[in-house]
Design an enzyme around this catalytic site. Structure first.
Site, PDB file in Angstrom:
ATOM      1  N   ASN A 158       2.795   7.029   4.285  1.00  0.00           N
ATOM      2  CA  ASN A 158       1.329   6.900   4.336  1.00  0.00           C
ATOM      3  C   ASN A 158       0.707   6.181   3.138  1.00  0.00           C
ATOM      4  O   ASN A 158      -0.392   5.656   3.237  1.00  0.00           O
ATOM      5  CB  ASN A 158       0.653   8.256   4.596  1.00  0.00           C
ATOM      6  N   GLU A 253       6.106  16.771  -3.346  1.00  0.00           N
ATOM      7  CA  GLU A 253       4.851  17.069  -2.652  1.00  0.00           C
ATOM      8  C   GLU A 253       5.141  16.934  -1.173  1.00  0.00           C
ATOM      9  O   GLU A 253       5.494  15.860  -0.701  1.00  0.00           O
ATOM     10  CB  GLU A 253       3.754  16.109  -3.130  1.00  0.00           C
ATOM     11  N   CYS A 287      -1.527  14.037   3.412  1.00  0.00           N
ATOM     12  CA  CYS A 287      -1.140  15.411   3.064  1.00  0.00           C
ATOM     13  C   CYS A 287      -2.384  16.230   2.762  1.00  0.00           C
ATOM     14  O   CYS A 287      -2.427  17.428   3.016  1.00  0.00           O
ATOM     15  CB  CYS A 287      -0.252  15.432   1.834  1.00  0.00           C
TER      16      CYS A 287
HETATM   17  O1  G3P Z   1      -0.565  12.262   1.744  1.00  0.00           O
HETATM   18  C1  G3P Z   1      -0.374  12.032   0.425  1.00  0.00           C
HETATM   19  C2  G3P Z   1      -1.427  12.603  -0.482  1.00  0.00           C
HETATM   20  O2  G3P Z   1      -1.030  12.353  -1.788  1.00  0.00           O
HETATM   21  C3  G3P Z   1      -2.833  12.177  -0.170  1.00  0.00           C
HETATM   22  O3  G3P Z   1      -3.502  11.430  -1.102  1.00  0.00           O
HETATM   23  O4  G3P Z   1      -5.416  10.157  -1.959  1.00  0.00           O
HETATM   24  O5  G3P Z   1      -5.254  10.623   0.463  1.00  0.00           O
HETATM   25  O6  G3P Z   1      -5.764  12.459  -1.108  1.00  0.00           O
HETATM   26  P1  G3P Z   1      -5.080  11.157  -0.919  1.00  0.00           P
END
Ligand code: G3P
Length: 478
Positions: A158, A253, A287
């Protein structure tokens, strides 16, 4: 074979001796768009040898020089934003504008790491012995942070560029070498990003990028004796990696089921806007996406109406047209999401929109009156599908949040800051956002998951620290 993108090792672009390649399927067309080399275990061994040798010299390179090269790479990365973003559009169907944002954010992150690194690694500690009982002032202890060695970085599909540089930059500024195994979808964007580091002039072997099938080189990489640290972002593969890895620092993570708890006094327009942004950005494939709304029954009708009115306005279609909702990454992902939706349907959830899917494209869907016996109450769809659970008390909301095996982030909406703080304290997640949707950024903030959401803390400063070890020298006076 000009059709297959080369991998990067020892400062050069190479073809694999395996003679095999891995296809990258465009989620929108569902056709093979690119191919990358399927590297062999023997090639991984060579990469590791080069990484070990390059690291020894790199650790001796002055910190300011390491920072200078990182700043250069950051600038080149930003210059190359258009072709890299193009890969993100084709490989992972990220909306075109967001793809450009990902690259710019990555350049900023690399520069920030360089800045932060020279500060925090530029100082150590000095301790004296006579503070501990029984000691005279006869021992001086000097400590500094030294590199771990070879860092293995495994980012997810992603954010193939951003979640790669969030591992690469801290590793390099701290004096480590770096082996990158990009996700298959996103591999070409990652190779292009690595090219920017190549152009910046990093020493040979310091950074390498091996592509290939996880089934062939995944375990081989993560269990490789040359690896001194693994930084992984992704799904529950991370749990098996952590079980198999040796006695090395791990940063993981692994997803979340981020809850959005809505109290009776919340600003419902603000909540609705954040549910849309948090739940449906990049079609929910984050995430940190809002993955379950836990709303007080008394305001639930009103909130659901407001969210519905905004869902209708989301544009659905190809990433090239900057649609809000784009095809999810793969057919198997779309099938999984559909499975969760059908389970909820069978168990009586209220569909706020009609369920619609064409290929990998799934229209945004809000499911009201979801109950704990439905899979979607607990599982992570990683798609544009959001469950709403109506709660009779705040405690019920906290209980649902904490009953999850995940613990990445969560959010709470209320005008009462005291209540918000107490709820934040009660939620077993790495971060709680008050009056905003969960998010990792700004990228220097600590970012960590509890329980099955991971181990270790990320964010620029924490990652730099995590990729070092403490070394002491004690001067003993006569
Ligand atoms: O899905 C990965 C996570 O690190 C999301 O990052 O920047 O979309 O909150 P962000």
């Amino acid at each position: 074979d000009g059709d297959v993108f080369k991998y990067y090792a020892d400062g050069e672009w190479k073809k694999s001796n395996s003679g095999k390649s891995v296809p990258i399927v465009n989620p929108t067309t569902r056709r093979t768009h690119y191919k990358v080399q399927a590297c062999s275990q023997e090639e991984v061994n060579k990469v590791m040898e080069a990484a070990k040798a390059a690291q020894k010299l790199w650790a001796k390179t002055p910190l300011w020089k390491r920072a200078e090269l990182l700043h250069k790479a950051a600038a080149i990365l930003k210059e190359h934003k258009a072709p890299i973003a193009e890969c993100l559009v084709k490989e992972i169907a990220k909306p075109a504008k967001d793809a450009v944002t990902e690259v710019i954010r990555s350049g900023d992150l690399v520069s920030y790491c360089a800045e932060e690194g020279v500060r925090i690694l530029g100082e150590g500690k000095f301790l004296v012995s006579d503070s501990f009982p029984g000691n005279e002032r006869t021992k001086y202890c000097l400590t500094s942070k030294i590199p771990l060695g070879v860092v293995l970085a495994i980012p997810p599909f992603n954010y193939p560029v951003n979640l790669a540089v969030s591992k690469i930059a801290p590793a390099l500024i701290a004096g480590n070498s770096l082996v990158l195994k990009p996700p298959t979808q996103g591999a070409v964007a990652a190779l292009h990003m690595v090219h920017c580091f190549h152009l910046a002039g990093f020493p040979k072997g310091l950074i390498s990028c091996v592509t290939g099938k996880g089934s062939e080189i995944g375990d081989f990489l993560t269990m490789h004796p040359a690896v001194n640290c693994i930084s992984f972002t992704g799904g529950d593969t991370g749990i098996s990696i952590s079980k198999k890895a040796g006695m090395i620092p791990l940063q993981m993570e692994l997803g979340g089921k981020d809850a959005c708890i809505v109290l009776e006094d919340a600003d419902l327009d603000l909540v609705a806007a954040n549910i849309i942004k948090g739940g449906f950005s990049y079609s929910g494939q984050r995430c940190t996406a809002v993955k379950v709304v836990l709303v007080m029954e008394s305001v639930a009708d009103s909130l659901v109406e407001k969210v519905k009115a905004k869902v209708v306005k989301l544009t659905v279609g190809p990433p090239e047209e900057n649609c809000d909702i784009t095809p999810v990454v793969s057919e198997s992902s779309a099938n999984f999401i559909e499975g969760l939706v059908m389970d909820a349907k069978q168990k009586g959830a209220t569909f706020c929109q009609e369920y619609r899917r064409e290929g990998n494209l799934i229209w945004p869907l809000l499911l009201d009156n979801v109950r704990p016996d439905m899979r979607i109450a607990w599982e992570e769809p990683f798609g544009p599908v959001l469950p709403v659970i109506r709660i009779g008390s705040v405690e019920e909301g906290i209980h649902h949040c904490n009953a999850s095996n995940f613990g990445l982030q969560g959010c709470v909406f209320t005008k009462d800051i005291n209540k918000a703080m107490l709820i934040s304290d009660a939620m077993e997640t790495g971060t709680v956002q008050i009056n905003s949707a969960p998010a990792r950024g700004p990228d220097h903030f600590p970012f960590q998951g509890f329980k099955d959401s991971g181990i270790g803390s990320q964010g620029v400063t924490n990652s730099i620290n995590m990729m070092t070890k403490v070394k002491s020298t004690v001067i003993n006076l006569p």
